[in-house]
Design a protein around this motif. Structure first.
Motif, PDB file in Angstrom:
ATOM      1  N   LYS A  18       0.823  -1.228   0.000  1.00 25.35           N
ATOM      2  CA  LYS A  18       0.000   0.000   0.000  1.00 25.35           C
ATOM      3  C   LYS A  18       0.844   1.260   0.000  1.00 25.35           C
ATOM      4  O   LYS A  18       0.544   2.213  -0.694  1.00 25.35           O
ATOM      5  CB  LYS A  18      -0.874   0.133   1.262  1.00 25.35           C
ATOM      6  CG  LYS A  18      -1.757  -0.961   1.611  1.00 25.35           C
ATOM      7  CD  LYS A  18      -2.499  -0.636   2.903  1.00 25.35           C
ATOM      8  CE  LYS A  18      -1.603  -0.437   4.108  1.00 25.35           C
ATOM      9  NZ  LYS A  18      -0.876  -1.599   4.591  1.00 25.35           N
ATOM     10  N   GLY A  37      -0.439   4.683   9.001  1.00 26.28           N
ATOM     11  CA  GLY A  37       0.196   3.707   9.884  1.00 26.28           C
ATOM     12  C   GLY A  37       1.232   4.365  10.789  1.00 26.28           C
ATOM     13  O   GLY A  37       1.445   3.952  11.928  1.00 26.28           O
ATOM     14  N   ASP A 119      -8.549   1.684   7.717  1.00 24.42           N
ATOM     15  CA  ASP A 119      -9.953   2.086   7.893  1.00 24.42           C
ATOM     16  C   ASP A 119     -10.243   3.408   7.179  1.00 24.42           C
ATOM     17  O   ASP A 119     -11.159   4.121   7.561  1.00 24.42           O
ATOM     18  CB  ASP A 119     -10.246   2.270   9.393  1.00 24.42           C
ATOM     19  CG  ASP A 119      -9.377   3.368  10.009  1.00 24.42           C
ATOM     20  OD1 ASP A 119      -8.330   3.711   9.414  1.00 24.42           O
ATOM     21  OD2 ASP A 119      -9.758   3.904  11.057  1.00 24.42           O
TER      22      ASP A 119
HETATM   23  O1  CDP Z   1       3.333  -1.019   6.591  1.00 24.50           O
HETATM   24  P1  CDP Z   1       2.475  -2.027   7.294  1.00 24.50           P
HETATM   25  O2  CDP Z   1       1.313  -2.455   6.470  1.00 24.50           O
HETATM   26  O3  CDP Z   1       3.237  -3.178   7.893  1.00 24.50           O
HETATM   27  O4  CDP Z   1       1.895  -1.314   8.584  1.00 24.50           O
HETATM   28  P2  CDP Z   1       1.277   0.137   8.790  1.00 24.50           P
HETATM   29  O5  CDP Z   1       0.379   0.509   7.661  1.00 24.50           O
HETATM   30  O6  CDP Z   1       2.364   1.086   9.140  1.00 24.50           O
HETATM   31  O7  CDP Z   1       0.344  -0.102  10.077  1.00 24.50           O
HETATM   32  C1  CDP Z   1       0.857  -0.592  11.296  1.00 24.50           C
HETATM   33  C2  CDP Z   1      -0.331  -1.014  12.163  1.00 24.50           C
HETATM   34  O8  CDP Z   1      -1.080   0.166  12.511  1.00 24.50           O
HETATM   35  C3  CDP Z   1      -1.339  -1.919  11.482  1.00 24.50           C
HETATM   36  O9  CDP Z   1      -1.043  -3.301  11.650  1.00 24.50           O
HETATM   37  C4  CDP Z   1      -2.655  -1.546  12.149  1.00 24.50           C
HETATM   38  O10 CDP Z   1      -2.878  -2.279  13.313  1.00 24.50           O
HETATM   39  C5  CDP Z   1      -2.475  -0.093  12.524  1.00 24.50           C
HETATM   40  N1  CDP Z   1      -3.182   0.816  11.631  1.00 24.50           N
HETATM   41  C6  CDP Z   1      -4.538   0.994  11.830  1.00 24.50           C
HETATM   42  O11 CDP Z   1      -5.122   0.343  12.682  1.00 24.50           O
HETATM   43  N2  CDP Z   1      -5.239   1.894  11.081  1.00 24.50           N
HETATM   44  C7  CDP Z   1      -4.629   2.596  10.123  1.00 24.50           C
HETATM   45  N3  CDP Z   1      -5.346   3.478   9.416  1.00 24.50           N
HETATM   46  C8  CDP Z   1      -3.251   2.416   9.865  1.00 24.50           C
HETATM   47  C9  CDP Z   1      -2.555   1.503  10.637  1.00 24.50           C
END
Ligand code: CDP
Length: 212
Positions: A18, A37, A119
């Motif tokens: 993403k 994130g 979300d």
């Molecule tokens: O890059 P990666 O997909 O590993 O993780 P990230 O997008 O940095 O997000 C880290 C964590 O934050 C996720 O596993 C979610 O639990 C949380 N997150 C969330 O709950 N809602 C968001 N809008 C973004 C991240």
């Protein structure tokens, strides 16, 4: 190029690509970009640094309420430990609520914006003009993340990363506050068989069709 401000929501599970995709899309359409994130990663890090229990909704919520944009530029936020902490604090409603206003205000800036997260299409920007749900199989996502880490010289076993990806998926999709799921009107983009260039072109096709 878009001829009016656009809000583009890009959601999906861990390591689906993403971030890379959202950044390229934002550059292509001349839109501001927010990796949401980072907000959860920064809250997890500040909580850990100040000895706050990551499983305490109120205490972590208070940290989220005091979050400053300067906290998002800290080094070390992209790592595996920060991701794990982020997903632990992200289950708490007070944390999520404290971060809503900042994300919505970013999304509604006059020039338009791309936000990526879990979300964005369901809770933060339910009226976004385009919502894309990016996914790939857990095995493909774990393989990509393992290769990425190994390329940085951080040797780690594929099985370890696959277990982490599955854990994170279970926590993100299983929580009751804003669980990871595609919005009803989201366009699905499965990148299991795509490299980043192909995924980027596929995303642009979806966006161009949705906005024409
Ligand atoms: O890059 P990666 O997909 O590993 O993780 P990230 O997008 O940095 O997000 C880290 C964590 O934050 C996720 O596993 C979610 O639990 C949380 N997150 C969330 O709950 N809602 C968001 N809008 C973004 C991240």
């Amino acid at each position: 190029m878009a001829d009016r401000p656009l809000t583009i929501a890009i959601d999906g599970p861990a390591a689906a690509g993403k971030g890379t995709l959202a950044k390229r899309v934002s550059q292509h359409y001349g839109l501001a970009y927010l990796d949401t994130g980072l907000l959860y990663r920064a809250v997890g890090r500040l909580a850990a640094e100040s000895g706050v229990d990551l499983d305490d909704p109120e205490a972590t919520g208070a940290i989220a309420a005091r979050l400053d944009t300067a906290d998002l530029t800290e080094t070390g936020l992209r790592g595996r430990e920060a991701g794990e902490r982020a997903s632990r604090v992200a289950v708490h409603p007070p944390v999520r609520e404290a971060l809503i206003a900042f994300q919505r205000s970013f999304a509604s800036q006059p020039g338009g914006a791309v936000l990526d997260g879990r979300d964005i299409g369901t809770v933060i920007c339910p009226d976004a003009e385009v919502k894309i749900f990016v996914t790939a199989s857990p095995e493909v996502r774990a393989r990509r993340r393992t290769d990425e880490l190994n390329a940085k010289g951080r040797s780690v076993a594929y099985e370890t990363i696959l277990a982490e990806v599955r854990d994170r998926d279970a926590r993100d999709a299983g929580r009751s506050a804003a669980p990871l799921r595609p919005a009803q009107d989201a366009l699905l983009l499965d990148t299991s068989e795509m490299d980043i260039e192909t995924a980027f072109r596929a995303a642009c096709d979806l966006i161009d069709r949705a906005t024409s």
